[in-house]
Design a protein around this motif. Sequence first.
Motif, short mmCIF file in Angstrom:
data_model
loop_
_atom_site.label_atom_id
_atom_site.label_comp_id
_atom_site.label_asym_id
_atom_site.label_seq_id
_atom_site.Cartn_x
_atom_site.Cartn_y
_atom_site.Cartn_z
N ALA A 69 -3.01 -39.21 24.78
CA ALA A 69 -3.98 -40.30 24.86
C ALA A 69 -4.99 -40.01 25.96
N ALA A 70 -5.53 -38.79 25.93
CA ALA A 70 -6.46 -38.32 26.95
C ALA A 70 -7.81 -38.02 26.31
N PRO A 71 -8.64 -39.04 26.04
CA PRO A 71 -9.91 -38.80 25.36
C PRO A 71 -10.86 -37.92 26.16
N GLU A 72 -10.68 -37.87 27.48
CA GLU A 72 -11.54 -37.03 28.30
C GLU A 72 -11.35 -35.54 28.00
N ARG A 73 -10.28 -35.18 27.33
CA ARG A 73 -10.03 -33.79 26.97
C ARG A 73 -10.51 -33.44 25.57
N LEU A 74 -11.17 -34.37 24.89
CA LEU A 74 -11.67 -34.15 23.55
C LEU A 74 -13.17 -33.88 23.57
N SER A 75 -13.66 -33.22 22.53
CA SER A 75 -15.09 -32.98 22.37
C SER A 75 -15.42 -32.99 20.89
N GLY A 76 -16.69 -33.18 20.58
CA GLY A 76 -17.11 -33.29 19.20
C GLY A 76 -16.92 -32.02 18.39
N ASP A 77 -16.92 -30.85 19.06
CA ASP A 77 -16.71 -29.62 18.31
C ASP A 77 -15.25 -29.37 18.00
N ARG A 78 -14.36 -30.14 18.60
CA ARG A 78 -12.91 -30.03 18.32
C ARG A 78 -12.41 -31.16 17.44
N ALA A 79 -13.14 -32.29 17.42
CA ALA A 79 -12.77 -33.44 16.59
C ALA A 79 -14.04 -34.21 16.30
N CYS A 80 -14.50 -34.18 15.04
CA CYS A 80 -15.78 -34.81 14.74
C CYS A 80 -15.72 -36.32 14.90
N GLY A 81 -14.52 -36.88 14.85
CA GLY A 81 -14.37 -38.32 15.07
C GLY A 81 -14.09 -38.68 16.51
N VAL A 82 -14.59 -37.87 17.44
CA VAL A 82 -14.26 -38.06 18.85
C VAL A 82 -14.65 -39.45 19.35
N MET A 83 -15.76 -40.00 18.86
CA MET A 83 -16.22 -41.30 19.37
C MET A 83 -15.25 -42.43 19.01
N PRO A 84 -14.89 -42.63 17.74
CA PRO A 84 -13.88 -43.67 17.47
C PRO A 84 -12.51 -43.31 18.04
N LEU A 85 -12.16 -42.01 18.07
CA LEU A 85 -10.88 -41.60 18.64
C LEU A 85 -10.78 -41.99 20.11
N ALA A 86 -11.86 -41.82 20.85
CA ALA A 86 -11.82 -42.12 22.28
C ALA A 86 -11.49 -43.59 22.52
N GLY A 87 -12.10 -44.49 21.74
CA GLY A 87 -11.79 -45.91 21.89
C GLY A 87 -10.36 -46.21 21.52
N LEU A 88 -9.86 -45.58 20.45
CA LEU A 88 -8.49 -45.82 20.02
C LEU A 88 -7.50 -45.32 21.07
N LEU A 89 -7.74 -44.16 21.66
CA LEU A 89 -6.80 -43.61 22.65
C LEU A 89 -6.81 -44.45 23.93
N ARG A 90 -7.93 -45.05 24.26
CA ARG A 90 -7.93 -45.98 25.40
C ARG A 90 -7.05 -47.19 25.10
N ARG A 91 -7.08 -47.67 23.87
CA ARG A 91 -6.18 -48.75 23.46
C ARG A 91 -4.72 -48.30 23.56
#
Length: 452
Positions: free
Chosen positions: A204-226
């Motif tokens: 649950a570490a959205p800061e370690r994600l990027s758009g070139d590794r997961a195209c859904g990084v934006m919605p994923l980041a909000g979900l992982l914060r939850r």
Amino acid sequence: MSTVRSPAVAGTFYPADPAALERAVDDCLDRARVEPLPAKAIVAPHAGYVYSGPIAGTAYAAVLHRADRVRRVVLAGPAHRYPLRGIAVPGADGLATPLGVVPVDRAALDAIADLPGVQTLDRAFDGEHSLEVHLPFLQRVFPDAAVVPLLVGETPADMTERVLERLWGGPETLVVVSSDLSHFHDSDTARTLDRATSDAIEAAAPERLSGDRACGVMPLAGLLRRARALDLRVTTRDLRNSGDTAGGRDRVVGYGAYSLEPAEEARLTDDQRRLLLDAAMAALRHRVERGVTVEPEADAFPLPLRAARRTFVTLDLDGSLRGCIGTLEPVDPLVRDVAANAVKAAMQDPRFAPLSAAELARVSLTVSILSHDRPIAFTGEADLLAQLRPGRDGLIIADGTRRALFLPKVWDVLPDPRDFLHHLKAKAGLAPDRETGTLRALRFTAETFGTA
């Protein structure tokens, strides 16, 4: 007058013929190898069914048993075709596929209309596939559910989190985030990149994600914060790429299926627990009897045992504590972390001499898989004590450089909250009557099981 949005990618990403589409979705669900899970949210890919359908099938098969309860699906995915800032929702009352029309939950969209970044923007949905490819799965798995469609563009994670928080609901609501993983690497490179991305998602570490590794990084980041705020355990359930399903291996796209479950309900299966305990005992025997440290080969174990977790291992000898050591950060795969901590508890706990071969047969081993730490806000010791949940909470206290941790199993021997806290203070080198003015406290939960 009600309006229905027509499908944009029927016949390309998935079959346009209703009977063929039903067969395609059902085949993906039937071939999935996953147990029913108490998931509040899932993450699944959105490519053409021939490529990513089996992985999406794993995610949806895990929640198929909730068909009679789920009445609303919050479906969030990235905008591929429109330069979107913020979060777009459609003006339509329904979203059509060859299987019929999925109703849009207009009341839910009205409930988030005042939140920053949320806008009705139909043209953002024109030609977009990231949500549409999920609709036939929803129609087959949750035929009575309405959908809350969210296209998430360049958006701060806390903005997406606020939208999800307002829509979170109870057991009637499932959250689905749509995302593929790495794009257009060779298969071996993709596997390495996608495993690292999965590690970040599981932590649950959205800061370690990027758009070139997961195209859904934006919605994923909000979900992982939850996930962090609500103490959800994230687990990889399927991890493959297009080279594994239907394409060549020179330029592949990665796909993952993930479940997010309340940590207090999340459980390994009995078989997975047995594999984990056997691996820990094997490592312990090698170290004690042969003086050799052996690390399990993580790739030989099921995906849930490869998740990066923080664990503690407790050894008991004839019912008395014989060692306990753990990790506070999720770095290694679960099976390797447990095996390493079993050896350390036997050989490196400073309270005990190293475990002997003669003692080994009398030792029992208990594993605790820790959830996320969550700060406790309190005004004084009485307030802190009132917030503790005996038998459920693990507790960490810190004051300056002094820090100590008790696992939830410590409640078995210290059932009174005041005794529990005072002994934890003593473990940290603090006086039991030390005022709590500068004290920090964090709670966690744990899945605990053992050999006896």
